[in-house]
Design an enzyme around this catalytic site. Structure first.
Site, PDB file in Angstrom:
ATOM      1  N   GLY A  21     -32.747  19.462 -35.335  1.00 19.06           N
ATOM      2  CA  GLY A  21     -32.639  19.486 -36.786  1.00 19.06           C
ATOM      3  C   GLY A  21     -31.274  18.996 -37.197  1.00 19.06           C
ATOM      4  O   GLY A  21     -30.527  18.428 -36.396  1.00 19.06           O
ATOM      5  N   LYS A  25     -29.872  21.424 -31.826  1.00 19.82           N
ATOM      6  CA  LYS A  25     -31.003  21.043 -30.990  1.00 19.82           C
ATOM      7  C   LYS A  25     -31.528  22.274 -30.268  1.00 19.82           C
ATOM      8  O   LYS A  25     -30.817  23.254 -30.074  1.00 19.82           O
ATOM      9  CB  LYS A  25     -30.578  19.989 -29.967  1.00 19.82           C
ATOM     10  CG  LYS A  25     -30.147  18.666 -30.579  1.00 19.82           C
ATOM     11  CD  LYS A  25     -29.785  17.664 -29.481  1.00 19.82           C
ATOM     12  CE  LYS A  25     -29.374  16.323 -30.079  1.00 19.82           C
ATOM     13  NZ  LYS A  25     -29.044  15.328 -29.018  1.00 19.82           N
ATOM     14  N   LYS A  41     -31.223  27.385 -28.501  1.00 20.03           N
ATOM     15  CA  LYS A  41     -30.835  26.671 -29.717  1.00 20.03           C
ATOM     16  C   LYS A  41     -29.328  26.459 -29.674  1.00 20.03           C
ATOM     17  O   LYS A  41     -28.564  27.412 -29.529  1.00 20.03           O
ATOM     18  CB  LYS A  41     -31.221  27.506 -30.938  1.00 20.03           C
ATOM     19  CG  LYS A  41     -30.909  26.881 -32.285  1.00 20.03           C
ATOM     20  CD  LYS A  41     -31.418  27.811 -33.385  1.00 20.03           C
ATOM     21  CE  LYS A  41     -31.179  27.264 -34.768  1.00 20.03           C
ATOM     22  NZ  LYS A  41     -31.696  28.171 -35.816  1.00 20.03           N
ATOM     23  N   ASP A 135     -38.827  32.126 -45.747  1.00 22.41           N
ATOM     24  CA  ASP A 135     -39.201  30.730 -45.481  1.00 22.41           C
ATOM     25  C   ASP A 135     -40.463  30.679 -44.625  1.00 22.41           C
ATOM     26  O   ASP A 135     -40.560  29.892 -43.685  1.00 22.41           O
ATOM     27  CB  ASP A 135     -38.057  29.990 -44.792  1.00 22.41           C
ATOM     28  CG  ASP A 135     -38.252  28.464 -44.831  1.00 22.41           C
ATOM     29  OD1 ASP A 135     -38.961  27.984 -45.748  1.00 22.41           O
ATOM     30  OD2 ASP A 135     -37.722  27.768 -43.957  1.00 22.41           O
TER      31      ASP A 135
END
Length: 439
Positions: A21, A25, A41, A135
Site C-alpha cells: 500500500g 508492504k 507488515k 472501515d
C-alpha cells in the site's frame, strides 16, 4: 525492499510479497524457531513520521492487542529497527472475501449467512472491548484455509476513549460506499452504530454482487446514503430484505442494534431453502456492478452527467470557486481534478447564496450562470495565464446540509491557490462546516 529468503531480526525468514500500500508492504514469512507461517507488515519509520501516521500506528497496535477473537486477524508481536516498524500477524491463507465475490459475482444467501454471522460475532466482540473498526468492507475481510472469516486492518479503528464529551466520535473514516450517513455529515457519530451500517452494506454486496448505493458521482452516492435510498433485488428472501432495511436505516437512533440483529429470524435460522437461487454466471451488467464494488473508477470526469441541485438563485454559488481541500473522501479517492475543492455547510441555501454574492463582490469577481445550471465565476482582469475562472455546483444532501464543489477551469494555478487561501477561505468561514481535506 527485503528480498525473498532474507532473515529478519534473526527470527523470521521473509518470503513472497503478499501486498503493498501507500505506506508499507506485507510479506509472507516463517518463524525460524516454531516454523509457523506469519504475515509481516513493514513500514518505513521516516515516512510514517513525515506524513503524521505515528498516532494511527499506535492506535492500530493498541487496538489489535485489545482484541483476541477467532474471527479477527491476530497480532503476534511488533518489532522495530532504526528505520523500520514490523507488525508480525497471523497469516490467513484463503485470501480476501472480496475476491470470492468478484469471481462469483454474488454468493448464495446460505454462504453469505455464514460469513455474516461470523462478521457480527467479531464486531460485537470488538464493541464489547470499546473498539470500533470504522472501515469494514469486503477487502478487509479475509478467509482462512477452512473458509472461516477473519476481520483485518484496524488502521482506522477508534477506541471508546477517543470520544469527545458528547460521547460521539468526530473523525470521518471509512470507505465511501460503506460509510454511514452520520459519518458523512461529520457531526459526531456512535462508532457501534456506524459499524452496524457497514455490516449491512457488506451483507447486501455479498448476496447482490453490487453496491446498494450507486450514482454517477460521489455526491449522488452520498445523497442516496443520507436518505437510505436502495432497493433489494428479487432474489433476496423476504426475511433478508426486512433485516437489511433495519440495518441500513439512515437514522442511527432507530437503526437496529447488534443484539436485535442476533435475535432476528434470518440471522438465527438462515434463509429459507426454497428461496435460494443457484449462483448465476456473471452477465455484462453484473460485471459492471462488481467493478464498482472493487472500486474500479471510470476515467470519465467524475462530475459528468450530474444533475445540479435546483436552487432558485444559482448565481450565489459562483463565489465558492475559491476553496481548497474539502474532499469528504480525501483518504480514499484519488482526485481527478488537481484544482478542485469542496466544503460542507449546515446553512440554508439562501444563506449560502447571500454569502457567496458578498464574497464575490468583495473580491471583485464576476459571476454568471451557464445554461446547464452550473455557475461560473471569473476574475475581471487577465492574469499570468489568462483569466482565472471556476465552475461551482451545490449539492443538497438535506435541506440544511449542502456539499459545495468548486473546480478551476482556466487561468493560473498559483493565482487560484493564492485567492483561495488568502481570500475565499477566510471570507467563507461563517458558513463553512468543514473544508474536506483538512484535519
Amino acid at each position: 525492499m527485503e528480498s525473498r529468503g532474507k532473515i529478519l531480526m534473526e527470527r523470521y525468514e521473509l518470503g513472497r510479497l503478499l501486498g503493498k500500500g501507500t505506506f508499507g508492504k506485507v510479506h509472507y514469512a516463517r518463524n525460524l524457531e516454531s516454523n509457523q507461517s506469519v504475515a509481516i507488515k513493514m513500514m518505513d519509520k521516516q515516512q510514517v513520521l513525515k506524513v503524521g501516521l505515528s498516532e494511527q500506528i499506535r492506535r492500530e497496535i493498541t487496538t489489535m492487542r485489545l482484541v483476541a477473537h477467532k474471527n479477527i486477524v491476530q497480532l503476534h508481536e511488533v518489532m522495530a529497527t532504526r528505520n523500520k516498524i514490523y507488525f508480525v500477524m497471523e497469516y490467513v491463507k484463503g485470501g480476501e472475501l472480496f475476491e470470492k465475490v468478484a469471481k462469483r459475482g454474488k454468493l448464495t444467501e446460505v454462504v453469505a449467512h455464514k460469513y455474516f454471522q461470523q462478521l457480527i460475532s467479531a464486531v460485537d466482540y470488538c464493541h464489547s472491548r470499546g473498539v470500533y473498526h470504522r472501515d469494514l468492507k469486503p477487502e478487509n475481510l479475509l478467509l482462512d484455509e477452512n473458509e472461516n472469516l477473519k476481520v483485518s486492518d484496524f488502521g482506522l479503528s477508534a477506541l471508546s476513549e477517543s470520544k469527545r464529551q458528547d460521547g460521539l466520535l468526530h473523525t470521518t473514516c471509512g470507505t465511501p460506499a460503506y460509510v454511514a450517513p452520520e459519518v458523512i455529515s461529520k457531526i459526531g457519530y456512535d462508532g457501534a452504530k456506524s459499524d452496524i451500517w457497514s455490516c449491512g452494506v457488506i451483507l447486501f454486496v455479498l448476496v447482490a454482487g453490487y453496491l446498494p448505493f450507486q450514482g454517477p458521482n460521489l455526491m449522488e452516492m452520498y445523497r442516496k446514503i443520507q436518505h437510505g435510498e436502495f432497493r433489494c433485488p428479487g432474489w433476496f428472501s423476504r426475511k433478508l430484505q426486512k433485516l437489511l432495511y433495519k440495518i441500513m436505516d439512515p437514522n442511527p437512533s432507530t437503526r437496529i442494534s447488534i443484539q436485535k440483529i442476533k435475535e432476528s429470524t434470518w440471522f438465527r435460522k438462515g434463509p429459507e431453502e426454497n428461496r435460494i437461487l443457484k449462483e448465476r454466471t456473471l452477465n455484462e451488467n453484473t460485471t459492471k456492478n462488481v467493478a464498482l464494488v472493487l472500486g474500479v473508477r471510470r476515467k470519465k470526469n467524475a462530475h459528468e452527467d450530474v444533475k445540479p441541485m435546483s436552487v432558485t438563485n444559482l448565481n450565489a454559488f459562483e463565489i465558492i470557486s475559491f476553496s481548497k481541500g474539502f474532499d469528504l473522501s480525501g483518504m480514499f479517492i484519488v482526485k481527478e481534478w488537481r484544482n478542485e475543492a469542496r466544503f460542507t455547510s449546515d446553512k440554508s441555501a439562501s444563506t449560502i447564496i447571500s454569502k457567496l454574492e458578498d464574497v464575490a463582490k468583495a473580491l471583485n469577481l464576476r459571476v454568471r450562470k451557464k445554461d446547464n445550471g452550473v455557475v461560473k465565476m471569473q476574475g475581471r482582469k487577465e492574469g499570468r495565464n489568462g483569466v482565472l475562472q471556476f465552475d461551482i455546483e451545490i449539492f443538497e444532501v438535506t435541506t440544511s446540509y449542502h456539499i459545495i464543489e468548486m473546480k478551476q477551469t482556466s487561468g493560473d494555478s498559483l493565482e487560484y491557490r493564492q485567492l483561495l487561501e488568502e481570500g475565499i477561505r477566510p471570507a467563507l468561514k461563517d458558513i463553512v462546516l468543514a473544508w474536506h481535506g483538512d484535519e
